[in-house]
Enzyme design. Sequence first.
Site, PDB file in Angstrom:
ATOM      1  N   SER A  92       0.837  -1.188   0.000  1.00 37.22           N
ATOM      2  CA  SER A  92       0.000   0.000   0.000  1.00 37.22           C
ATOM      3  C   SER A  92       0.881   1.250   0.000  1.00 37.22           C
ATOM      4  O   SER A  92       1.711   1.430  -0.878  1.00 37.22           O
ATOM      5  CB  SER A  92      -0.948  -0.073   1.203  1.00 37.22           C
ATOM      6  OG  SER A  92      -1.941   0.904   1.154  1.00 37.22           O
ATOM      7  N   HIS A 117      -2.183  -1.333  -4.536  1.00 39.78           N
ATOM      8  CA  HIS A 117      -3.645  -1.340  -4.682  1.00 39.78           C
ATOM      9  C   HIS A 117      -4.150   0.093  -4.665  1.00 39.78           C
ATOM     10  O   HIS A 117      -3.395   1.025  -4.436  1.00 39.78           O
ATOM     11  CB  HIS A 117      -4.315  -2.195  -3.597  1.00 39.78           C
ATOM     12  CG  HIS A 117      -4.176  -1.677  -2.203  1.00 39.78           C
ATOM     13  ND1 HIS A 117      -4.709  -2.314  -1.118  1.00 39.78           N
ATOM     14  CD2 HIS A 117      -3.567  -0.582  -1.684  1.00 39.78           C
ATOM     15  CE1 HIS A 117      -4.449  -1.657  -0.012  1.00 39.78           C
ATOM     16  NE2 HIS A 117      -3.755  -0.597  -0.333  1.00 39.78           N
TER      17      HIS A 117
END
Length: 192
Positions: A92, A117
């Site tokens: 992330s 993501h």
Amino acid sequence: MPEGEMMHKLQDVIDRKLLDSRRIFFSEPVTEKSATEAIKKLWYLELTNPGQPIVFVINSPGGSVDAGFAVWDQIKMISSPLTTVVTGLAASMGSVLSLCAVPGRRFATPHARIMIHQPSIGGTITGQATDLDIHAREILKTKARIIDVYVEATGQSREVIEKAIDRDMWMSANEAMEFGLLDGILFSFNDL
């Protein structure tokens, strides 16, 4: 001297030695507190010896986008060239931070993993429809910013990145290097 106090002093010695050798470790979730600590170390190194290389070691599950971009902006502001080394996990926002190195200086250890993501909002969102619309627009702006970072860092097209981050995309160090997120894999300290 009590054992706890002795261990604390030993940790202080280790931390001092690492900072003196211009190594910053980011081994926790990205929060305002962890970002502030990293920024303070970056500033300390920049103020005491500007322009000298810094190694930024990342092992983070990600976290706050705003806190992460605060670190990103400070790294881009300093004159010291920065090398990133992912060890363990950069997921992330941790993966975004791994990209802030100078060109050619983004590395990972052989068993590191990287996950990219799209941003998400945790918890329950409540409020008026207009407020919810504002939040939705803001997260889409954040998503666009993150896509821009990945596009610039990897050389991949916007469409490829949008598809890649639609869901969690996990990569080994080799896969991340093939995707353009890394410049190399470190097998030795001498490789730095």
